[in-house]
Scaffold this motif. Sequence first.
Motif, PDB file in Angstrom:
ATOM      1  N   GLU A   6       0.834  -1.199   0.000  1.00  0.00           N
ATOM      2  CA  GLU A   6       0.000   0.000   0.000  1.00  0.00           C
ATOM      3  C   GLU A   6       0.870   1.252   0.000  1.00  0.00           C
ATOM      4  OE1 GLU A   6      -2.049  -2.931   2.929  1.00  0.00           O
ATOM      5  OE2 GLU A   6      -0.031  -2.253   2.446  1.00  0.00           O
ATOM      6  N   SER A   7       0.326   2.305  -0.550  1.00  0.00           N
ATOM      7  CA  SER A   7       0.993   3.606  -0.523  1.00  0.00           C
ATOM      8  C   SER A   7      -0.066   4.684  -0.634  1.00  0.00           C
ATOM      9  CB  SER A   7       2.012   3.732  -1.659  1.00  0.00           C
ATOM     10  OG  SER A   7       1.367   3.633  -2.918  1.00  0.00           O
ATOM     11  N   GLY A   8       0.343   5.931  -0.392  1.00  0.00           N
ATOM     12  CA  GLY A   8      -0.559   7.052  -0.560  1.00  0.00           C
ATOM     13  C   GLY A   8      -1.121   7.632   0.715  1.00  0.00           C
ATOM     14  N   GLY A   9      -0.832   7.003   1.849  1.00  0.00           N
ATOM     15  CA  GLY A   9      -1.317   7.544   3.101  1.00  0.00           C
ATOM     16  C   GLY A   9      -0.597   8.834   3.465  1.00  0.00           C
ATOM     17  N   GLY A  10      -1.106   9.491   4.492  1.00  0.00           N
ATOM     18  CA  GLY A  10      -0.486  10.738   4.929  1.00  0.00           C
ATOM     19  C   GLY A  10      -1.374  11.489   5.885  1.00  0.00           C
ATOM     20  N   LEU A  11      -1.001  12.739   6.104  1.00  0.00           N
ATOM     21  CA  LEU A  11      -1.733  13.630   7.007  1.00  0.00           C
ATOM     22  C   LEU A  11      -2.444  14.698   6.182  1.00  0.00           C
ATOM     23  CD1 LEU A  11      -2.380  14.849   9.813  1.00  0.00           C
ATOM     24  CD2 LEU A  11      -0.184  16.069   9.658  1.00  0.00           C
ATOM     25  N   VAL A  12      -3.758  14.775   6.333  1.00  0.00           N
ATOM     26  CA  VAL A  12      -4.537  15.799   5.643  1.00  0.00           C
ATOM     27  C   VAL A  12      -5.554  16.391   6.606  1.00  0.00           C
ATOM     28  CG1 VAL A  12      -4.277  14.741   3.374  1.00  0.00           C
ATOM     29  CG2 VAL A  12      -6.254  14.175   4.771  1.00  0.00           C
ATOM     30  N   GLN A  13      -6.034  17.570   6.270  1.00  0.00           N
ATOM     31  CA  GLN A  13      -7.056  18.205   7.089  1.00  0.00           C
ATOM     32  C   GLN A  13      -8.429  17.628   6.773  1.00  0.00           C
ATOM     33  OE1 GLN A  13      -6.641  22.461   6.391  1.00  0.00           O
ATOM     34  NE2 GLN A  13      -5.339  22.650   8.205  1.00  0.00           N
ATOM     35  N   ALA A  14      -9.307  17.744   7.738  1.00  0.00           N
ATOM     36  CA  ALA A  14     -10.688  17.307   7.528  1.00  0.00           C
ATOM     37  C   ALA A  14     -11.259  18.003   6.293  1.00  0.00           C
ATOM     38  CB  ALA A  14     -11.527  17.617   8.758  1.00  0.00           C
ATOM     39  N   GLY A  15     -11.995  17.227   5.516  1.00  0.00           N
ATOM     40  CA  GLY A  15     -12.550  17.745   4.274  1.00  0.00           C
ATOM     41  C   GLY A  15     -11.671  17.502   3.069  1.00  0.00           C
ATOM     42  N   GLY A  16     -10.457  17.102   3.307  1.00  0.00           N
ATOM     43  CA  GLY A  16      -9.512  16.858   2.231  1.00  0.00           C
ATOM     44  C   GLY A  16      -9.680  15.488   1.600  1.00  0.00           C
ATOM     45  N   ASN A  84     -12.589  10.990  -0.305  1.00  0.00           N
ATOM     46  CA  ASN A  84     -12.942  12.403  -0.308  1.00  0.00           C
ATOM     47  C   ASN A  84     -13.694  12.760   0.964  1.00  0.00           C
ATOM     48  OD1 ASN A  84     -11.883  12.591  -2.965  1.00  0.00           O
ATOM     49  ND2 ASN A  84     -13.865  12.031  -3.837  1.00  0.00           N
ATOM     50  N   SER A  85     -13.794  14.051   1.223  1.00  0.00           N
ATOM     51  CA  SER A  85     -14.534  14.541   2.395  1.00  0.00           C
ATOM     52  C   SER A  85     -14.090  13.814   3.654  1.00  0.00           C
ATOM     53  CB  SER A  85     -16.044  14.378   2.178  1.00  0.00           C
ATOM     54  OG  SER A  85     -16.461  15.054   1.022  1.00  0.00           O
ATOM     55  N   LEU A  86     -12.808  13.733   3.842  1.00  0.00           N
ATOM     56  CA  LEU A  86     -12.269  12.951   4.956  1.00  0.00           C
ATOM     57  C   LEU A  86     -12.604  13.591   6.295  1.00  0.00           C
ATOM     58  CD1 LEU A  86      -8.920  11.944   3.290  1.00  0.00           C
ATOM     59  CD2 LEU A  86     -10.620  10.353   4.219  1.00  0.00           C
ATOM     60  N   LYS A  87     -12.807  12.712   7.271  1.00  0.00           N
ATOM     61  CA  LYS A  87     -13.184  13.120   8.622  1.00  0.00           C
ATOM     62  C   LYS A  87     -12.127  12.619   9.604  1.00  0.00           C
ATOM     63  CE  LYS A  87     -18.016  12.280   7.339  1.00  0.00           C
ATOM     64  NZ  LYS A  87     -19.243  11.513   7.681  1.00  0.00           N
ATOM     65  N   PRO A  88     -12.005  13.249  10.755  1.00  0.00           N
ATOM     66  CA  PRO A  88     -11.041  12.751  11.751  1.00  0.00           C
ATOM     67  C   PRO A  88     -11.259  11.282  12.100  1.00  0.00           C
ATOM     68  CG  PRO A  88     -11.761  14.946  12.344  1.00  0.00           C
ATOM     69  CD  PRO A  88     -12.610  14.528  11.162  1.00  0.00           C
ATOM     70  N   GLU A  89     -12.502  10.834  12.094  1.00  0.00           N
ATOM     71  CA  GLU A  89     -12.777   9.422  12.414  1.00  0.00           C
ATOM     72  C   GLU A  89     -12.330   8.454  11.324  1.00  0.00           C
ATOM     73  OE1 GLU A  89     -14.929  11.985  12.483  1.00  0.00           O
ATOM     74  OE2 GLU A  89     -16.939  11.378  11.800  1.00  0.00           O
ATOM     75  N   ASP A  90     -11.863   8.976  10.197  1.00  0.00           N
ATOM     76  CA  ASP A  90     -11.281   8.121   9.169  1.00  0.00           C
ATOM     77  C   ASP A  90      -9.817   7.797   9.461  1.00  0.00           C
ATOM     78  OD1 ASP A  90     -13.135   9.979   6.743  1.00  0.00           O
ATOM     79  OD2 ASP A  90     -13.583   7.951   7.469  1.00  0.00           O
ATOM     80  N   GLN A 122      -0.598   4.489   6.846  1.00  0.00           N
ATOM     81  CA  GLN A 122      -1.249   5.326   7.849  1.00  0.00           C
ATOM     82  C   GLN A 122      -1.954   6.506   7.193  1.00  0.00           C
ATOM     83  OE1 GLN A 122      -1.341   5.050  11.437  1.00  0.00           O
ATOM     84  NE2 GLN A 122      -2.848   6.691  11.157  1.00  0.00           N
ATOM     85  N   VAL A 123      -3.192   6.695   7.583  1.00  0.00           N
ATOM     86  CA  VAL A 123      -3.973   7.865   7.170  1.00  0.00           C
ATOM     87  C   VAL A 123      -4.364   8.622   8.428  1.00  0.00           C
ATOM     88  CG1 VAL A 123      -6.141   8.643   6.157  1.00  0.00           C
ATOM     89  CG2 VAL A 123      -4.833   6.812   5.060  1.00  0.00           C
ATOM     90  N   THR A 124      -4.005   9.893   8.492  1.00  0.00           N
ATOM     91  CA  THR A 124      -4.319  10.716   9.656  1.00  0.00           C
ATOM     92  C   THR A 124      -5.048  11.964   9.196  1.00  0.00           C
ATOM     93  OG1 THR A 124      -2.330   9.929  10.794  1.00  0.00           O
ATOM     94  CG2 THR A 124      -3.404  11.913  11.668  1.00  0.00           C
ATOM     95  N   ILE A 125      -6.217  12.194   9.768  1.00  0.00           N
ATOM     96  CA  ILE A 125      -7.042  13.338   9.401  1.00  0.00           C
ATOM     97  C   ILE A 125      -7.106  14.287  10.594  1.00  0.00           C
ATOM     98  CG2 ILE A 125      -9.214  14.117   8.403  1.00  0.00           C
ATOM     99  CD1 ILE A 125      -7.629  12.018   6.751  1.00  0.00           C
ATOM    100  N   SER A 126      -6.645  15.494  10.401  1.00  0.00           N
ATOM    101  CA  SER A 126      -6.661  16.474  11.481  1.00  0.00           C
ATOM    102  C   SER A 126      -7.942  17.301  11.416  1.00  0.00           C
ATOM    103  CB  SER A 126      -5.446  17.385  11.376  1.00  0.00           C
ATOM    104  OG  SER A 126      -5.472  18.112  10.167  1.00  0.00           O
ATOM    105  N   SER A 127      -8.408  17.711  12.575  1.00  0.00           N
ATOM    106  CA  SER A 127      -9.661  18.477  12.641  1.00  0.00           C
ATOM    107  C   SER A 127      -9.394  19.963  12.529  1.00  0.00           C
ATOM    108  CB  SER A 127     -10.397  18.161  13.935  1.00  0.00           C
ATOM    109  OG  SER A 127      -9.569  18.440  15.033  1.00  0.00           O
TER     110      SER A 127
END
Length: 127
Positions: A6-16, A84-90, A122-127
């Motif tokens: 797998e690849s492509g994970g990272g840190l993005v803001q909510a809604g990203g 899309n429309s990522l949420k912190p709970e993702d 790892q996928v991390t969504i910040s609020s």
Amino acid sequence: QVQLVESGGGLVQAGGSLRLSCAASGRTFSSYAMGWFRQAPGKEREFVAAISRGGGSTFYTDSMKGRFTVSRDNAKNTMYLQMNSLKPEDTAVYYCAAKEDFWGNRVFTTAAHYDYWGQGTQVTISS
């Protein structure tokens, strides 16, 4: 057998948005039904999405419908998860999985059905 990365994970803001990839090597990729699962800290691994070996059938967990899209390119031996429309709970580690499907066109939603797994991204969504 098949190896999955797998690849492509990272840190993005909510809604990203993020697009995960799952690259396969080894046996013929088009022989395998594929799935995405995720596991958040302290929680059990949960089903996200699945796609049949030809790509004609897909299935999603209700909470992902309309936000996530699973696809595959058998010529490139790769499966994708557009989120899309990522949420912190993702926030979770996302895993891809493969199951050899002799009958074709089936999707599998239970982890126990799958024979091969990637190491996760790892996928991390910040609020």
